[in-house]
Design a protein around this motif. Sequence first.
Motif, PDB file in Angstrom:
ATOM      1  N   GLY A  43       4.978  -6.876  -1.438  1.00 29.33           N
ATOM      2  CA  GLY A  43       4.564  -7.498  -2.686  1.00 29.33           C
ATOM      3  C   GLY A  43       4.384  -6.496  -3.805  1.00 29.33           C
ATOM      4  N   ARG A  44       3.426  -6.768  -4.623  1.00 28.27           N
ATOM      5  CA  ARG A  44       3.172  -5.966  -5.813  1.00 28.27           C
ATOM      6  C   ARG A  44       2.873  -4.514  -5.436  1.00 28.27           C
ATOM      7  NH1 ARG A  44      -2.138  -7.228  -9.506  1.00 28.27           N
ATOM      8  NH2 ARG A  44      -2.004  -5.438 -10.938  1.00 28.27           N
ATOM      9  N   ASP A  45       3.522  -3.589  -6.110  1.00 28.45           N
ATOM     10  CA  ASP A  45       3.283  -2.157  -5.934  1.00 28.45           C
ATOM     11  C   ASP A  45       3.375  -1.715  -4.479  1.00 28.45           C
ATOM     12  OD1 ASP A  45       2.909  -1.888  -8.668  1.00 28.45           O
ATOM     13  OD2 ASP A  45       0.755  -2.193  -8.541  1.00 28.45           O
ATOM     14  N   PHE A  46       4.314  -2.327  -3.741  1.00 30.28           N
ATOM     15  CA  PHE A  46       4.637  -1.919  -2.371  1.00 30.28           C
ATOM     16  C   PHE A  46       3.525  -2.235  -1.368  1.00 30.28           C
ATOM     17  CE2 PHE A  46       7.406   0.484  -5.104  1.00 30.28           C
ATOM     18  CZ  PHE A  46       8.619   0.431  -4.448  1.00 30.28           C
ATOM     19  N   GLU A  47       2.641  -3.150  -1.705  1.00 28.66           N
ATOM     20  CA  GLU A  47       1.610  -3.572  -0.756  1.00 28.66           C
ATOM     21  C   GLU A  47       2.171  -4.653   0.153  1.00 28.66           C
ATOM     22  OE1 GLU A  47      -3.211  -4.349  -0.842  1.00 28.66           O
ATOM     23  OE2 GLU A  47      -2.010  -4.916  -2.584  1.00 28.66           O
TER      24      GLU A  47
END
Length: 422
Positions: free
Chosen positions: A349-353
Amino acid sequence: MYDLLVVGAGPYGLSIASHAAAAGLRLKVFGRPMASWRDHMPRGMFLKSEPWASNLSSPEGSWTLDRYCAGQGVAARHGEPIPVEMFAAYGLWFARNAVPEVDERTVVRISPCPGGFEAVTGDGETLHARTVALAVGVMPFVEVPGVLGELDPALVSHSSHHSALDRFRGGDVTVIGGGQAALETAALLAEQGTHARVLARADRLFWNDVPPPWERPWWQSARSPHSGLGCGWRNWFYAERPGLFHRLPETTRARIAATALGPAGAWWVRERVEGSVEVLLGREVTAARAAAGGVRLDVVDRAGAVRPVQTGHVIAATGFSATRERLTPLSEELRGGLAAVADGAPEIGRDFESSYPGLFMAGLVTASGYGPAMRFVHGATYTAGALVRGVRRRLHEGPPAAGAVRVPGSRQGRGAVDSVRR
């Protein structure tokens, strides 16, 4: 408790560590720096990417490949490939100068715990961190065709299993695959006196074009710009705008990840293959068994005819499959609880999380989410900056409520959770 634990010390892990240290995070980095480049690529190989597209990333941008090469009395020039040994040495230089001390022990298990994660090293030490960045490279994802799976390792290996090819000198080796790893491995084998054979399903080999000069008329640059993945606007988008790629529909991302930048040899290896390596195209191995002197392969051609191939050893240059199940440092409950996309890779997801808050991913395993650049060193620059921003956001937001994980498919950072027992 550490703010961030980085697991892996290749180009992605070292770049993330450099950005995290500059951000003032309490940090611990595990892994043997540049291990896959030092231990899993035969001597004599070259980087396929341009030198200027092969930098590890630090916030100030000063620890570059061309700076390292200049210090060694070598010019890193556009259109001139860099030896893998020099790139590995560059990574070690980067680690010494741009990264806090790296702990070369292996992390064998990562599990969720109150407030973050628990990590156990190979010698039994336990550490705790609020967030984890998993940058394990490609080696956990080695893919060998099932038809070869029952052969003894003395008879079949993956192209990444070799730091040298000397033991095949004077023998007969069949390399399966049609990409850069297959073609360069076959060239190296032939050049040392091995009878090398390439066997590929495709009906033809594909070769990358010689790159145009760095300095050229403006209209040529406008029509086909340089990028870290080659010339052209499509490659420029993949290389320079991973964040926009991530906003594409999942089905589109999956299709591109599976088909973009398909198997092809570098322009500079072509003349080393043609005329020196036996090439069998439009062929597929249907059976393999040990035989006197090595391996007997049953190979079917496009007409359906089965022809035997006798060889001393098989090298499968058949790539990597970055699926969630192969993230073995993660505990079973953590790994099994991750959301996955259609190709089996973890949802990013967001920012590689990942779908588990506080667990971040980097490198090949993120290609389905952020595009083909994540298969190359060039992707480390975008990843390092975005991932560390994500870590700082997660540290600010705090860990999720006990017993809660994000609903698969929901957007990271919006607090959507499902009451699922860990």
